[in-house]
Design a protein around this motif. Structure first.
Motif, PDB file in Angstrom:
ATOM      1  N   MET A   1       0.844  -1.183   0.000  1.00  0.00           N
ATOM      2  CA  MET A   1       0.000   0.000   0.000  1.00  0.00           C
ATOM      3  C   MET A   1       0.888   1.245   0.000  1.00  0.00           C
ATOM      4  SD  MET A   1      -3.155   0.535  -0.116  1.00  0.00           S
ATOM      5  CE  MET A   1      -4.215   1.904  -0.062  1.00  0.00           C
ATOM      6  N   PHE A   2       0.367   2.323  -0.517  1.00  0.00           N
ATOM      7  CA  PHE A   2       1.101   3.584  -0.522  1.00  0.00           C
ATOM      8  C   PHE A   2       0.698   4.418   0.692  1.00  0.00           C
ATOM      9  CE2 PHE A   2      -2.829   4.479  -2.749  1.00  0.00           C
ATOM     10  CZ  PHE A   2      -3.184   5.751  -2.326  1.00  0.00           C
ATOM     11  N   ARG A   3       1.530   5.381   1.010  1.00  0.00           N
ATOM     12  CA  ARG A   3       1.186   6.303   2.090  1.00  0.00           C
ATOM     13  C   ARG A   3       1.242   7.719   1.530  1.00  0.00           C
ATOM     14  NH1 ARG A   3       6.520   5.099   5.251  1.00  0.00           N
ATOM     15  NH2 ARG A   3       7.958   6.245   3.942  1.00  0.00           N
ATOM     16  N   LEU A   4       0.442   8.591   2.125  1.00  0.00           N
ATOM     17  CA  LEU A   4       0.405   9.985   1.725  1.00  0.00           C
ATOM     18  C   LEU A   4       1.172  10.820   2.740  1.00  0.00           C
ATOM     19  CD1 LEU A   4      -3.327  10.341   0.646  1.00  0.00           C
ATOM     20  CD2 LEU A   4      -1.331  10.117  -0.836  1.00  0.00           C
ATOM     21  N   SER A   5       1.923  11.784   2.260  1.00  0.00           N
ATOM     22  CA  SER A   5       2.648  12.701   3.137  1.00  0.00           C
ATOM     23  C   SER A   5       2.607  14.092   2.523  1.00  0.00           C
ATOM     24  CB  SER A   5       4.091  12.233   3.326  1.00  0.00           C
ATOM     25  OG  SER A   5       4.776  12.246   2.084  1.00  0.00           O
ATOM     26  N   ALA A   6       3.044  15.081   3.279  1.00  0.00           N
ATOM     27  CA  ALA A   6       3.109  16.474   2.826  1.00  0.00           C
ATOM     28  C   ALA A   6       1.767  16.928   2.239  1.00  0.00           C
ATOM     29  CB  ALA A   6       4.246  16.655   1.826  1.00  0.00           C
ATOM     30  N   GLU A   7       0.682  16.566   2.907  1.00  0.00           N
ATOM     31  CA  GLU A   7      -0.646  16.906   2.399  1.00  0.00           C
ATOM     32  C   GLU A   7      -0.953  18.387   2.593  1.00  0.00           C
ATOM     33  OE1 GLU A   7      -5.173  15.698   3.469  1.00  0.00           O
ATOM     34  OE2 GLU A   7      -3.796  14.047   3.038  1.00  0.00           O
ATOM     35  N   VAL A   8      -1.493  18.990   1.542  1.00  0.00           N
ATOM     36  CA  VAL A   8      -1.924  20.384   1.566  1.00  0.00           C
ATOM     37  C   VAL A   8      -3.442  20.387   1.370  1.00  0.00           C
ATOM     38  CG1 VAL A   8      -1.785  22.629   0.409  1.00  0.00           C
ATOM     39  CG2 VAL A   8       0.262  21.188   0.609  1.00  0.00           C
ATOM     40  N   SER A   9      -4.152  20.979   2.314  1.00  0.00           N
ATOM     41  CA  SER A   9      -5.612  21.065   2.237  1.00  0.00           C
ATOM     42  C   SER A   9      -6.035  22.355   1.546  1.00  0.00           C
ATOM     43  CB  SER A   9      -6.205  21.020   3.641  1.00  0.00           C
ATOM     44  OG  SER A   9      -7.600  21.261   3.583  1.00  0.00           O
ATOM     45  N   HIS A  10      -7.077  22.247   0.740  1.00  0.00           N
ATOM     46  CA  HIS A  10      -7.666  23.407   0.078  1.00  0.00           C
ATOM     47  C   HIS A  10      -9.065  23.680   0.630  1.00  0.00           C
ATOM     48  CE1 HIS A  10      -4.462  23.970  -2.884  1.00  0.00           C
ATOM     49  NE2 HIS A  10      -4.329  22.660  -2.785  1.00  0.00           N
ATOM     50  N   GLU A  11      -9.317  23.220   1.840  1.00  0.00           N
ATOM     51  CA  GLU A  11     -10.624  23.395   2.480  1.00  0.00           C
ATOM     52  C   GLU A  11     -10.936  24.878   2.709  1.00  0.00           C
ATOM     53  OE1 GLU A  11     -14.224  22.130   3.644  1.00  0.00           O
ATOM     54  OE2 GLU A  11     -12.654  20.772   2.941  1.00  0.00           O
ATOM     55  N   TRP A  12      -9.930  25.651   3.091  1.00  0.00           N
ATOM     56  CA  TRP A  12     -10.162  27.069   3.321  1.00  0.00           C
ATOM     57  C   TRP A  12     -10.642  27.758   2.050  1.00  0.00           C
ATOM     58  CZ3 TRP A  12      -8.144  31.624   1.375  1.00  0.00           C
ATOM     59  CH2 TRP A  12      -8.490  32.781   2.078  1.00  0.00           C
ATOM     60  N   GLU A  13     -10.000  27.465   0.911  1.00  0.00           N
ATOM     61  CA  GLU A  13     -10.423  28.040  -0.360  1.00  0.00           C
ATOM     62  C   GLU A  13     -11.834  27.596  -0.721  1.00  0.00           C
ATOM     63  OE1 GLU A  13      -7.475  26.484   0.120  1.00  0.00           O
ATOM     64  OE2 GLU A  13      -5.888  27.559  -0.913  1.00  0.00           O
ATOM     65  N   ARG A  14     -12.162  26.343  -0.415  1.00  0.00           N
ATOM     66  CA  ARG A  14     -13.510  25.831  -0.686  1.00  0.00           C
ATOM     67  C   ARG A  14     -14.547  26.621   0.110  1.00  0.00           C
ATOM     68  NH1 ARG A  14     -17.282  22.156   1.342  1.00  0.00           N
ATOM     69  NH2 ARG A  14     -18.198  20.734  -0.194  1.00  0.00           N
ATOM     70  N   ARG A  15     -14.295  26.782   1.395  1.00  0.00           N
ATOM     71  CA  ARG A  15     -15.244  27.525   2.241  1.00  0.00           C
ATOM     72  C   ARG A  15     -15.378  28.971   1.778  1.00  0.00           C
ATOM     73  NH1 ARG A  15     -12.725  24.556   6.465  1.00  0.00           N
ATOM     74  NH2 ARG A  15     -11.478  26.367   7.020  1.00  0.00           N
ATOM     75  N   THR A  16     -14.267  29.595   1.417  1.00  0.00           N
ATOM     76  CA  THR A  16     -14.299  30.979   0.942  1.00  0.00           C
ATOM     77  C   THR A  16     -15.103  31.088  -0.355  1.00  0.00           C
ATOM     78  OG1 THR A  16     -12.173  31.441   1.973  1.00  0.00           O
ATOM     79  CG2 THR A  16     -12.870  32.931   0.204  1.00  0.00           C
ATOM     80  N   THR A  17     -14.877  30.174  -1.268  1.00  0.00           N
ATOM     81  CA  THR A  17     -15.607  30.160  -2.533  1.00  0.00           C
ATOM     82  C   THR A  17     -17.102  30.005  -2.293  1.00  0.00           C
ATOM     83  OG1 THR A  17     -13.707  29.267  -3.738  1.00  0.00           O
ATOM     84  CG2 THR A  17     -15.882  28.935  -4.729  1.00  0.00           C
ATOM     85  N   LEU A  18     -17.486  29.070  -1.420  1.00  0.00           N
ATOM     86  CA  LEU A  18     -18.905  28.847  -1.147  1.00  0.00           C
ATOM     87  C   LEU A  18     -19.529  30.049  -0.435  1.00  0.00           C
ATOM     88  CD1 LEU A  18     -18.802  25.086  -0.214  1.00  0.00           C
ATOM     89  CD2 LEU A  18     -19.865  26.131  -2.229  1.00  0.00           C
ATOM     90  N   ARG A  19     -18.787  30.679   0.462  1.00  0.00           N
ATOM     91  CA  ARG A  19     -19.294  31.880   1.136  1.00  0.00           C
ATOM     92  C   ARG A  19     -19.546  32.976   0.102  1.00  0.00           C
ATOM     93  NH1 ARG A  19     -14.975  33.927   4.248  1.00  0.00           N
ATOM     94  NH2 ARG A  19     -14.567  35.171   2.411  1.00  0.00           N
ATOM     95  N   ASP A  20     -18.609  33.169  -0.820  1.00  0.00           N
ATOM     96  CA  ASP A  20     -18.779  34.181  -1.864  1.00  0.00           C
ATOM     97  C   ASP A  20     -19.940  33.848  -2.789  1.00  0.00           C
ATOM     98  OD1 ASP A  20     -16.657  35.563  -0.780  1.00  0.00           O
ATOM     99  OD2 ASP A  20     -15.208  34.954  -2.327  1.00  0.00           O
ATOM    100  N   TYR A  21     -20.126  32.563  -3.087  1.00  0.00           N
ATOM    101  CA  TYR A  21     -21.264  32.138  -3.920  1.00  0.00           C
ATOM    102  C   TYR A  21     -22.586  32.466  -3.225  1.00  0.00           C
ATOM    103  CZ  TYR A  21     -24.810  28.981  -5.761  1.00  0.00           C
ATOM    104  OH  TYR A  21     -25.983  28.451  -6.248  1.00  0.00           O
ATOM    105  N   HIS A  22     -22.706  32.095  -1.960  1.00  0.00           N
ATOM    106  CA  HIS A  22     -23.954  32.338  -1.229  1.00  0.00           C
ATOM    107  C   HIS A  22     -24.206  33.828  -1.004  1.00  0.00           C
ATOM    108  CE1 HIS A  22     -24.978  28.186  -0.730  1.00  0.00           C
ATOM    109  NE2 HIS A  22     -23.790  27.910  -0.207  1.00  0.00           N
ATOM    110  N   ALA A  23     -23.161  34.638  -1.025  1.00  0.00           N
ATOM    111  CA  ALA A  23     -23.318  36.089  -0.895  1.00  0.00           C
ATOM    112  C   ALA A  23     -23.650  36.735  -2.245  1.00  0.00           C
ATOM    113  CB  ALA A  23     -22.038  36.697  -0.322  1.00  0.00           C
TER     114      ALA A  23
END
Length: 121
Positions: A1-23
């Motif tokens: 099996m492989f393992r993941l490392s050095a993960e970068v999340s884009h959750e903040w950008e997702r939330r910002t985009t959705l907030r701007d959409y709803h606004a």
């Protein structure tokens, strides 16, 4: 099996985009722009997401895309976890992007980027 490392999340950008959409600052057409290939990748390689589509409440798929100079023509393609395991065993570390896709309305967003590497036996 492989393992993941050095993960970068884009959750903040997702939330910002959705907030701007709803606004009302971003039109739906700008967010729901998944093309045929992205929707097909979701259908054939995706796994059901743990959360519903933030636009239409439909079922979303998470799709894994692989990238790397060592991949040749396979770079930029959607793959299953089993395929990623096999590929990392062959070529070594690669980059994996996890993208959520709604096949119903076309919403799509990059969730994470990570380095996938084989786990030594």
């Amino acid at each position: 099996m492989f393992r993941l490392s050095a993960e970068v999340s884009h959750e903040w950008e997702r939330r910002t985009t959705l907030r701007d959409y709803h606004a009302g600052h971003i039109p739906k057409e700008e967010l729901c722009d998944a093309d045929f290939l992205l929707k097909a990748a979701a259908e054939h390689h995706g796994t059901d997401s743990a959360r519903p589509c933030p636009i239409c409440e439909g079922v979303m798929q998470d799709v894994l895309w692989i990238y790397g100079d060592n991949l040749g023509r396979r770079s930029g393609t959607a793959r299953s976890e089993a395929e990623i395991d096999e590929i990392t065993g062959q070529v070594g570390p690669i980059t994996v992007h996890r993208v959520e896709v709604c096949r119903r309305c076309g919403w799509n967003h990059l969730l994470t980027e990570a380095r996938a590497e084989p786990v030594p036996d």
